[in-house]
Design a protein around this motif. Structure first.
Motif, PDB file in Angstrom:
ATOM      1  N   THR A  59      37.941 -34.573  -9.431  1.00 52.44           N
ATOM      2  CA  THR A  59      39.067 -33.974  -8.708  1.00 52.44           C
ATOM      3  C   THR A  59      39.035 -34.307  -7.226  1.00 52.44           C
ATOM      4  OG1 THR A  59      39.117 -32.142 -10.293  1.00 52.44           O
ATOM      5  CG2 THR A  59      40.246 -31.811  -8.194  1.00 52.44           C
ATOM      6  N   LEU A  60      37.854 -34.237  -6.621  1.00 53.90           N
ATOM      7  CA  LEU A  60      37.754 -34.488  -5.184  1.00 53.90           C
ATOM      8  C   LEU A  60      37.895 -35.963  -4.836  1.00 53.90           C
ATOM      9  CD1 LEU A  60      34.934 -32.017  -4.067  1.00 53.90           C
ATOM     10  CD2 LEU A  60      37.404 -31.650  -4.247  1.00 53.90           C
ATOM     11  N   ASN A  61      37.642 -36.827  -5.794  1.00 55.62           N
ATOM     12  CA  ASN A  61      37.862 -38.269  -5.602  1.00 55.62           C
ATOM     13  C   ASN A  61      37.131 -38.811  -4.363  1.00 55.62           C
ATOM     14  OD1 ASN A  61      38.895 -40.783  -6.235  1.00 55.62           O
ATOM     15  ND2 ASN A  61      40.814 -40.458  -5.108  1.00 55.62           N
ATOM     16  N   GLY A  62      35.849 -38.505  -4.295  1.00 54.58           N
ATOM     17  CA  GLY A  62      35.036 -39.050  -3.214  1.00 54.58           C
ATOM     18  C   GLY A  62      34.797 -38.108  -2.058  1.00 54.58           C
ATOM     19  N   ALA A  63      35.577 -37.058  -1.932  1.00 51.73           N
ATOM     20  CA  ALA A  63      35.365 -36.095  -0.852  1.00 51.73           C
ATOM     21  C   ALA A  63      34.091 -35.288  -1.114  1.00 51.73           C
ATOM     22  CB  ALA A  63      36.558 -35.151  -0.732  1.00 51.73           C
ATOM     23  N   VAL A  64      33.410 -34.928  -0.049  1.00 53.28           N
ATOM     24  CA  VAL A  64      32.132 -34.217  -0.161  1.00 53.28           C
ATOM     25  C   VAL A  64      32.368 -32.723   0.028  1.00 53.28           C
ATOM     26  CG1 VAL A  64      29.805 -33.963   0.766  1.00 53.28           C
ATOM     27  CG2 VAL A  64      30.898 -36.221   0.717  1.00 53.28           C
ATOM     28  N   PRO A  65      31.973 -31.895  -0.931  1.00 51.54           N
ATOM     29  CA  PRO A  65      32.158 -30.445  -0.773  1.00 51.54           C
ATOM     30  C   PRO A  65      31.334 -29.905   0.386  1.00 51.54           C
ATOM     31  CG  PRO A  65      31.661 -31.030  -3.058  1.00 51.54           C
ATOM     32  CD  PRO A  65      31.393 -32.242  -2.238  1.00 51.54           C
ATOM     33  N   THR A  66      31.952 -29.045   1.182  1.00 48.52           N
ATOM     34  CA  THR A  66      31.239 -28.382   2.269  1.00 48.52           C
ATOM     35  C   THR A  66      30.452 -27.192   1.760  1.00 48.52           C
ATOM     36  OG1 THR A  66      33.036 -29.024   3.748  1.00 48.52           O
ATOM     37  CG2 THR A  66      31.499 -27.351   4.544  1.00 48.52           C
ATOM     38  N   ARG A  67      31.026 -26.512   0.751  1.00 45.16           N
ATOM     39  CA  ARG A  67      30.368 -25.334   0.188  1.00 45.16           C
ATOM     40  C   ARG A  67      30.854 -25.119  -1.237  1.00 45.16           C
ATOM     41  NH1 ARG A  67      29.026 -19.556   2.858  1.00 45.16           N
ATOM     42  NH2 ARG A  67      28.839 -18.309   0.967  1.00 45.16           N
ATOM     43  N   ILE A  68      29.940 -24.675  -2.098  1.00 48.59           N
ATOM     44  CA  ILE A  68      30.267 -24.334  -3.480  1.00 48.59           C
ATOM     45  C   ILE A  68      29.714 -22.942  -3.756  1.00 48.59           C
ATOM     46  CG2 ILE A  68      30.030 -24.955  -5.912  1.00 48.59           C
ATOM     47  CD1 ILE A  68      29.536 -27.818  -5.057  1.00 48.59           C
ATOM     48  N   ASP A  69      30.574 -22.046  -4.221  1.00 49.65           N
ATOM     49  CA  ASP A  69      30.167 -20.682  -4.547  1.00 49.65           C
ATOM     50  C   ASP A  69      30.368 -20.425  -6.033  1.00 49.65           C
ATOM     51  OD1 ASP A  69      29.458 -19.219  -1.980  1.00 49.65           O
ATOM     52  OD2 ASP A  69      31.403 -20.084  -1.441  1.00 49.65           O
ATOM     53  N   ARG A  70      29.347 -19.871  -6.651  1.00 48.90           N
ATOM     54  CA  ARG A  70      29.435 -19.449  -8.052  1.00 48.90           C
ATOM     55  C   ARG A  70      29.823 -17.981  -8.068  1.00 48.90           C
ATOM     56  NH1 ARG A  70      26.614 -16.759 -11.966  1.00 48.90           N
ATOM     57  NH2 ARG A  70      26.573 -17.679 -14.083  1.00 48.90           N
ATOM     58  N   SER A  71      31.025 -17.683  -8.592  1.00 42.97           N
ATOM     59  CA  SER A  71      31.548 -16.314  -8.570  1.00 42.97           C
ATOM     60  C   SER A  71      31.488 -15.708  -9.961  1.00 42.97           C
ATOM     61  CB  SER A  71      33.002 -16.306  -8.063  1.00 42.97           C
ATOM     62  OG  SER A  71      33.079 -16.841  -6.752  1.00 42.97           O
ATOM     63  N   ASP A  72      31.069 -14.446 -10.017  1.00 37.91           N
ATOM     64  CA  ASP A  72      30.969 -13.727 -11.284  1.00 37.91           C
ATOM     65  C   ASP A  72      31.194 -12.251 -10.994  1.00 37.91           C
ATOM     66  OD1 ASP A  72      30.451 -12.665 -13.738  1.00 37.91           O
ATOM     67  OD2 ASP A  72      28.319 -13.134 -13.769  1.00 37.91           O
ATOM     68  N   GLU A  73      32.357 -11.735 -11.438  1.00 35.45           N
ATOM     69  CA  GLU A  73      32.670 -10.329 -11.201  1.00 35.45           C
ATOM     70  C   GLU A  73      32.101  -9.423 -12.282  1.00 35.45           C
ATOM     71  OE1 GLU A  73      33.829  -9.074  -8.638  1.00 35.45           O
ATOM     72  OE2 GLU A  73      34.669 -10.768  -7.543  1.00 35.45           O
ATOM     73  N   GLY A  74      31.388 -10.003 -13.243  1.00 37.33           N
ATOM     74  CA  GLY A  74      30.757  -9.181 -14.260  1.00 37.33           C
ATOM     75  C   GLY A  74      31.526  -9.077 -15.548  1.00 37.33           C
ATOM     76  N   GLY A  75      32.657  -9.777 -15.660  1.00 38.53           N
ATOM     77  CA  GLY A  75      33.444  -9.708 -16.873  1.00 38.53           C
ATOM     78  C   GLY A  75      33.192 -10.852 -17.826  1.00 38.53           C
ATOM     79  N   GLY A  76      32.179 -11.646 -17.555  1.00 36.46           N
ATOM     80  CA  GLY A  76      31.863 -12.776 -18.424  1.00 36.46           C
ATOM     81  C   GLY A  76      32.553 -14.056 -18.027  1.00 36.46           C
ATOM     82  N   GLU A  77      33.412 -14.010 -17.013  1.00 40.58           N
ATOM     83  CA  GLU A  77      34.133 -15.206 -16.569  1.00 40.58           C
ATOM     84  C   GLU A  77      33.516 -15.697 -15.259  1.00 40.58           C
ATOM     85  OE1 GLU A  77      38.636 -16.721 -15.343  1.00 40.58           O
ATOM     86  OE2 GLU A  77      38.294 -14.664 -16.014  1.00 40.58           O
ATOM     87  N   VAL A  78      32.917 -16.867 -15.313  1.00 41.36           N
ATOM     88  CA  VAL A  78      32.278 -17.465 -14.140  1.00 41.36           C
ATOM     89  C   VAL A  78      33.160 -18.588 -13.620  1.00 41.36           C
ATOM     90  CG1 VAL A  78      30.257 -18.711 -13.291  1.00 41.36           C
ATOM     91  CG2 VAL A  78      29.975 -16.870 -14.953  1.00 41.36           C
ATOM     92  N   THR A  79      33.386 -18.611 -12.316  1.00 39.21           N
ATOM     93  CA  THR A  79      34.157 -19.674 -11.682  1.00 39.21           C
ATOM     94  C   THR A  79      33.361 -20.259 -10.527  1.00 39.21           C
ATOM     95  OG1 THR A  79      35.276 -18.105 -10.203  1.00 39.21           O
ATOM     96  CG2 THR A  79      36.367 -18.629 -12.299  1.00 39.21           C
TER      97      THR A  79
END
Length: 267
Positions: free
Chosen positions: A39-59
């Motif tokens: 998706t980023l097509n060569g761009a470098v991520p500055t930050r990546i956060d793993r989010s989990d509100e406790g409902g079993g869905e991780v983004t």
């Protein structure tokens, strides 16, 4: 030899739940890392956060900074792109008008675009009186839902949520043709309740099957409208046989679902 350690950010909810933590690209599952690189097509991520509100869905929230501007992409746990951040001016005129009406004088934080069943939706998150709110509008300007703090809900809804117990993760007002209702996601013993508590504006707690019934009714109405537009001329219907389309079959299944749930009618 000097060893440098880079600090990482975490987000902890008031009840002590670890809601998000910063991760590195090489620590992600292979499918997620591959989806991000594609998706980023060569761009470098500055930050990546793993989010989990406790409902079993991780983004995974991926932020890329370019000069003074930053942009965020949200990926699901299987590496698919769920939402993309964009400027408010880049939203359709109808959706932009509705979101601005909800925004008022509040401070805009993010605007995300996501798709569901081929239709585009736009979610604006903003801060009003020090509290976080959100509003989601369809591309045609129809207001779909609003996320609000408990204090902004009717007193009867506040009482129903408090009586249910647990930590309130999210309170969302759903706007529907069948009537508006609230969905309260509560967290107990480290996980969200599933499904969320469904509450009417006057405080009545609805059975869990209400959500399924509502989805069935919406799906059936939408699909029947679509299939009616595609009906064959009268002569063709009399002289030829046409296999029912996939949407027609889905509408029939939705009808069957409604019949099975007739015992759970709303009071």
């Amino acid at each position: 030899r000097r060893v440098l350690f880079r600090s990482r950010g975490v987000t902890i909810a008031p009840d002590g739940w670890l809601a998000a933590r910063e991760v590195a690209l090489n620590e992600l599952p292979a499918s997620v890392a591959q989806g991000i690189r594609k998706t980023l097509n060569g761009a470098v991520p500055t930050r990546i956060d793993r989010s989990d509100e406790g409902g079993g869905e991780v983004t995974f929230d991926v932020t890329v900074e370019s000069g003074a501007r930053s942009r965020t992409w949200i990926f699901s746990a299987d590496g698919k792109l769920d939402a993309i951040e964009l400027a408010l001016n880049d939203t359709p005129a109808a959706a932009q008008k509705e979101l601005l009406a909800r925004l008022g004088t509040a401070r805009l934080v993010h605007v995300f675009k996501f798709e569901d069943e081929g239709e585009s939706y736009f979610e604006a998150t903003f801060v009003k009186s020090g509290q976080h709110h959100a509003a989601t509008a369809h591309a045609d300007g129809t207001l779909v839902s609003e996320v609000m703090p408990l204090g902004a809900a009717p007193p009867a809804v506040q009482k129903a949520v408090r009586d249910a117990g647990g930590f309130l993760v999210k309170l969302e007002l759903q706007h529907d043709d069948a009537g508006d209702y609230f969905e309260a996601s509560l967290r107990r013993t480290g996980s969200c309740q599933s499904p969320p508590k469904v509450i009417r504006a006057h405080g009545a707690l609805l059975p869990p099957t209400f959500s399924v019934r509502l989805i069935c009714r919406q799906t059936r109405a939408r699909l029947i409208r679509t299939t009616r537009r595609r009906r064959l001329p009268a002569r063709s219907r009399r002289t030829s046989y046409r296999r029912p389309s996939r949407k027609t079959l889905m509408a029939r299944k939705a009808t069957a679902c409604l019949r099975r749930l007739q015992t759970h009618r709303l009071s």
